[in-house]
Design an enzyme around this catalytic site. Structure first.
Site, short mmCIF file in Angstrom:
data_model
loop_
_atom_site.label_atom_id
_atom_site.label_comp_id
_atom_site.label_asym_id
_atom_site.label_seq_id
_atom_site.Cartn_x
_atom_site.Cartn_y
_atom_site.Cartn_z
N PRO A 85 0.81 -1.22 0.00
CA PRO A 85 0.00 0.00 0.00
C PRO A 85 0.84 1.27 0.00
O PRO A 85 1.83 1.39 0.74
CB PRO A 85 -0.81 -0.13 1.30
CG PRO A 85 -0.94 -1.60 1.48
CD PRO A 85 0.37 -2.17 1.03
N CYS A 86 0.39 2.23 -0.85
CA CYS A 86 1.18 3.43 -1.06
C CYS A 86 0.66 4.64 -0.30
O CYS A 86 1.24 5.72 -0.36
CB CYS A 86 1.22 3.75 -2.56
SG CYS A 86 -0.41 4.13 -3.25
N ASN A 87 -0.47 4.49 0.42
CA ASN A 87 -1.13 5.64 1.02
C ASN A 87 -0.19 6.53 1.81
O ASN A 87 -0.29 7.76 1.76
CB ASN A 87 -2.25 5.17 1.96
CG ASN A 87 -3.16 4.16 1.30
OD1 ASN A 87 -2.70 3.15 0.79
ND2 ASN A 87 -4.46 4.42 1.32
N ASP A 88 0.73 5.94 2.56
CA ASP A 88 1.60 6.73 3.42
C ASP A 88 2.87 7.21 2.72
O ASP A 88 3.69 7.90 3.33
CB ASP A 88 1.99 5.93 4.67
CG ASP A 88 0.79 5.70 5.59
OD1 ASP A 88 -0.05 6.61 5.70
OD2 ASP A 88 0.69 4.62 6.18
N PHE A 89 3.04 6.85 1.46
CA PHE A 89 4.22 7.28 0.71
C PHE A 89 3.88 8.23 -0.43
O PHE A 89 4.76 8.85 -1.02
CB PHE A 89 4.96 6.06 0.13
CG PHE A 89 5.45 5.11 1.17
CD1 PHE A 89 6.33 5.51 2.16
CD2 PHE A 89 5.01 3.79 1.18
CE1 PHE A 89 6.79 4.63 3.13
CE2 PHE A 89 5.47 2.89 2.14
CZ PHE A 89 6.36 3.32 3.12
#
Length: 370
Positions: A85-89
């Site tokens: 998951p890329c949400n925090d990047f």
């Protein structure tokens, strides 16, 4: 030589299609990648994957939070893919990195590598990963992947240079197990054709009975606003009457009510966002249908997405373009078949902080032809 593929955070199946379509024959031997098992936590996403990738073996798709996944009960694999998951990047967001809810989830890919020791792996994330936590997150991930026993190559792929009709930039990390004595090289298309959004959506025309092709209802206000926005423009750089302008203070996101430029690849297809973020037709006063969005992501028209219209939108936006990742999987297979292919030096370079200070990542234009 067939490689059994396991997937974590599998999404609707973009990576799986690319892997499946990468097969070829060389010297009488078939080099291919076949589905073994996959995991995701969203019900609609898992149904989409099962329906399109493994309808004869739906039990091979485990629909649950990866943090509860019992990897000891999973079958052996030869390759691992994980688009963690890329949400925090992502640069669109708070960029919490490892301090967010999603940042640490890459470690489940590390656990799978340690357990199965597959011949190779492919990991995918957004370009913002390079800068998250002042670059520390990316370096840590590279270090931990390397420590599992792999020769790791990271590259920022600009998919519009791989004949995908969309400016979508993603970091893809490929690793080949050290004891195999092979090194992956970043593939290139020497003279790529630029595929425009018009070509992607109109050639060939979308069948009238194509799935996921329902129109979105637009309010009269939105329709009137779109009438003043030219192809390639958005709600902030177009000349719009005052009563139709958006009352937005602070940052103005360029994709709000942005029309496609029919003569260029699309801007990035996203999976979330409120009003004005649905990607708008260059001529008609409307948002794209999900099938048109899927065309920009290079999904075939017979690929059926399950769930509500908004759920389908999210699945499409979060997916990896099958056409772009196909070339990467093909290059992995060619590496094992020892077939030369056109390649380029990685455009992301990680350096030892003890020697060089802050991590430096510089692009290079040095092309290698093999």
């Amino acid at each position: 030589m067939d490689f059994r593929l396991g997937e974590l955070f599998c999404g609707p199946g973009g990576i799986a299609i690319g892997a499946r379509d990468a097969a070829f024959e060389h010297n009488g031997e078939i080099y291919s990648i076949s589905h073994e098992w996959a995991n995701d936590y969203e019900k609609d996403t898992c149904e989409t994957y099962s329906k399109n990738i493994c309808p004869e073996n739906v039990g091979s798709v485990i629909c649950e939070d990866v943090r509860k996944l019992d990897i000891d009960n999973l079958s052996q694999i030869d390759g691992l893919a994980f688009g963690f998951p890329c949400n925090d990047f992502s640069i669109v967001g708070e960029q919490k990195g490892f301090e967010g809810n999603y940042g640490p989830l890459y470690t489940y890919g590390i656990k799978a590598l340690n357990k199965f020791q597959p011949s190779w792996f492919l990991a995918e994330n957004v370009g913002g990963l390079r800068n998250s936590n002042d670059g520390n997150a990316f370096q840590t991930i590279i270090d931990e992947l390397t420590a599992t026993g792999y020769n790791v190559v990271a590259n920022l792929y600009k998919f519009e240079n791989y004949e995908v009709p969309q400016a979508r930039h993603r970091i893809i990390i490929v690793g080949i197990r050290n004891d195999l004595g092979l090194t992956f090289k970043v593939p290139i298309i020497k003279n790529p054709k630029t595929i425009t959004s018009r070509e992607a959506i109109e050639i060939p025309s979308i069948p009238t009975n194509a799935p996921n092709n329902e129109l979105t209802r637009q309010s009269e206000n939105v329709i009137e606003r779109l009438k003043h926005i030219k192809p390639g423009q958005n709600a902030f750089n177009a000349t719009i009457p005052d009563h139709l302008k958006l009352n937005v203070k602070g940052a103005q996101i360029s994709q709000i009510y942005k029309r496609l430029d029919p003569n260029k690849p699309a801007y990035t297809v996203t999976g979330s966002g409120g009003g004005g973020t649905h990607i708008y037709h260059w001529e008609e006063n409307r948002a794209l249908t999900n099938r048109e969005r899927a065309r920009l992501q290079t999904f075939p028209d017979d690929f059926v997405f399950c769930g509500s219209k908004e759920s389908v939108r999210k699945q499409i936006g979060m997916a990896v373009p099958p056409k772009g990742v196909k070339l990467i999987f093909e290059s992995i297979l060619k590496t094992f078949a020892r077939i030369p292919y056109d390649s380029v030096l990685p455009n992301i370079e990680t350096r030892n902080r003890d020697l060089f200070g802050k991590m430096v990542m510089e692009p290079t234009e040095d092309y290698i032809t093999n």
